[in-house]
Design a protein around this motif. Structure first.
Motif, mmCIF file in Angstrom:
data_model
loop_
_atom_site.group_PDB
_atom_site.id
_atom_site.type_symbol
_atom_site.label_atom_id
_atom_site.label_comp_id
_atom_site.label_asym_id
_atom_site.label_seq_id
_atom_site.Cartn_x
_atom_site.Cartn_y
_atom_site.Cartn_z
ATOM 1 N N LEU A 25 0.827 -1.202 0.000
ATOM 2 C CA LEU A 25 0.000 0.000 0.000
ATOM 3 C C LEU A 25 0.865 1.258 0.000
ATOM 4 O O LEU A 25 0.573 2.231 -0.705
ATOM 5 N N TYR A 26 1.925 1.253 0.767
ATOM 6 C CA TYR A 26 2.834 2.394 0.810
ATOM 7 C C TYR A 26 3.441 2.636 -0.573
ATOM 8 O O TYR A 26 3.512 3.779 -1.044
ATOM 9 N N ALA A 27 3.885 1.572 -1.236
ATOM 10 C CA ALA A 27 4.505 1.709 -2.561
ATOM 11 C C ALA A 27 3.513 2.247 -3.583
ATOM 12 O O ALA A 27 3.860 3.058 -4.434
ATOM 13 N N ARG A 28 2.263 1.822 -3.511
ATOM 14 C CA ARG A 28 1.256 2.309 -4.450
ATOM 15 C C ARG A 28 0.943 3.783 -4.230
ATOM 16 O O ARG A 28 0.738 4.528 -5.176
ATOM 17 N N GLN A 29 0.906 4.206 -2.981
ATOM 18 C CA GLN A 29 0.548 5.587 -2.675
ATOM 19 C C GLN A 29 1.725 6.539 -2.890
ATOM 20 O O GLN A 29 1.563 7.622 -3.433
ATOM 21 N N ALA A 30 2.910 6.149 -2.480
ATOM 22 C CA ALA A 30 4.056 7.055 -2.501
ATOM 23 C C ALA A 30 4.745 7.103 -3.863
ATOM 24 O O ALA A 30 5.267 8.144 -4.242
ATOM 25 N N LYS A 31 4.780 6.006 -4.572
ATOM 26 C CA LYS A 31 5.530 5.885 -5.825
ATOM 27 C C LYS A 31 6.895 6.561 -5.692
ATOM 28 O O LYS A 31 7.214 7.507 -6.413
ATOM 29 N N PRO A 32 7.717 6.085 -4.760
ATOM 30 C CA PRO A 32 8.965 6.787 -4.461
ATOM 31 C C PRO A 32 10.029 6.694 -5.542
ATOM 32 O O PRO A 32 10.972 7.451 -5.525
ATOM 33 N N TYR A 33 9.903 5.805 -6.508
ATOM 34 C CA TYR A 33 10.987 5.600 -7.458
ATOM 35 C C TYR A 33 10.597 5.909 -8.894
ATOM 36 O O TYR A 33 11.346 5.633 -9.802
ATOM 37 N N GLY A 34 9.433 6.467 -9.154
ATOM 38 C CA GLY A 34 9.077 6.844 -10.503
ATOM 39 C C GLY A 34 8.579 5.716 -11.371
ATOM 40 O O GLY A 34 8.419 5.900 -12.572
ATOM 41 N N GLY A 35 8.366 4.565 -10.849
ATOM 42 C CA GLY A 35 7.771 3.464 -11.596
ATOM 43 C C GLY A 35 8.664 2.889 -12.681
ATOM 44 O O GLY A 35 9.874 2.780 -12.538
ATOM 45 N N VAL A 36 8.021 2.554 -13.803
ATOM 46 C CA VAL A 36 8.700 1.863 -14.899
ATOM 47 C C VAL A 36 9.788 2.730 -15.520
ATOM 48 O O VAL A 36 10.881 2.251 -15.822
ATOM 49 N N TRP A 37 9.507 4.017 -15.701
ATOM 50 C CA TRP A 37 10.491 4.895 -16.335
ATOM 51 C C TRP A 37 11.758 5.007 -15.499
ATOM 52 O O TRP A 37 12.861 5.094 -16.033
ATOM 53 N N PHE A 38 11.593 5.015 -14.193
ATOM 54 C CA PHE A 38 12.769 5.056 -13.321
ATOM 55 C C PHE A 38 13.608 3.798 -13.528
ATOM 56 O O PHE A 38 14.827 3.869 -13.653
ATOM 57 N N GLY A 39 12.944 2.650 -13.569
ATOM 58 C CA GLY A 39 13.656 1.385 -13.751
ATOM 59 C C GLY A 39 14.396 1.325 -15.081
ATOM 60 O O GLY A 39 15.558 0.904 -15.145
ATOM 61 N N LEU A 40 13.740 1.775 -16.160
ATOM 62 C CA LEU A 40 14.393 1.768 -17.468
ATOM 63 C C LEU A 40 15.569 2.740 -17.510
ATOM 64 O O LEU A 40 16.637 2.425 -18.063
ATOM 65 N N GLY A 41 15.374 3.902 -16.932
ATOM 66 C CA GLY A 41 16.462 4.874 -16.890
ATOM 67 C C GLY A 41 17.637 4.383 -16.082
ATOM 68 O O GLY A 41 18.798 4.552 -16.468
ATOM 69 N N PHE A 42 17.348 3.744 -14.961
ATOM 70 C CA PHE A 42 18.417 3.226 -14.109
ATOM 71 C C PHE A 42 19.166 2.098 -14.820
ATOM 72 O O PHE A 42 20.400 2.030 -14.743
ATOM 73 N N ALA A 43 18.431 1.240 -15.531
ATOM 74 C CA ALA A 43 19.081 0.159 -16.281
ATOM 75 C C ALA A 43 19.994 0.739 -17.359
ATOM 76 O O ALA A 43 21.112 0.251 -17.578
#
Length: 122
Positions: A25-43
């Protein structure tokens, strides 16, 4: 070796489920890492942190091989050195990001206690 009672096992299971649900629930509400775009950018960032030192070291190796020909391949040696350096840089970035993510997680409501240990060593 003392085995935990069924009631104690169910209590631990319920606590684990409650903690997991709260983190979701915390992850859904806060979205602390920017979701999919954050993951792709980090990769991509991690990929380039490995590729860039490798290519730079290979370019230097090719230049050295043309400038000072011999039995020893500067290109191969420096490519391996650049790859190693790039992997170390990537490892450091991933470690820092992992620590940052761990700091932003909410604390457990029910930290484990020694009484909740399923496999006591006594």
């Amino acid at each position: 070796m003392k085995t935990p009672s069924r009631k104690s096992q169910m209590h631990l299971f319920a606590k684990a489920i409650a903690n997991k649900e709260r983190r979701k629930l915390y992850a859904r509400q806060a979205k602390p890492y920017g979701g999919v775009w954050f993951g792709l950018g980090f990769a991509g960032l991690i990929g380039w942190s490995v590729v860039a030192p490798t290519l730079l070291a290979m370019a230097l190796g090719i230049w050295l091989d043309f400038r000072f020909p011999g039995q020893f391949s500067w290109t191969l040696a420096l490519m391996l050195a650049g790859l190693t350096i790039g992997c170390l840089i990537a490892w450091e970035w991933v470690s820092k990001e992992q620590k940052r993510m761990a700091r932003t997680q909410p604390p457990d409501d029910f930290p484990p206690s020694s009484a909740d240990d399923l496999n006591p060593e006594e």
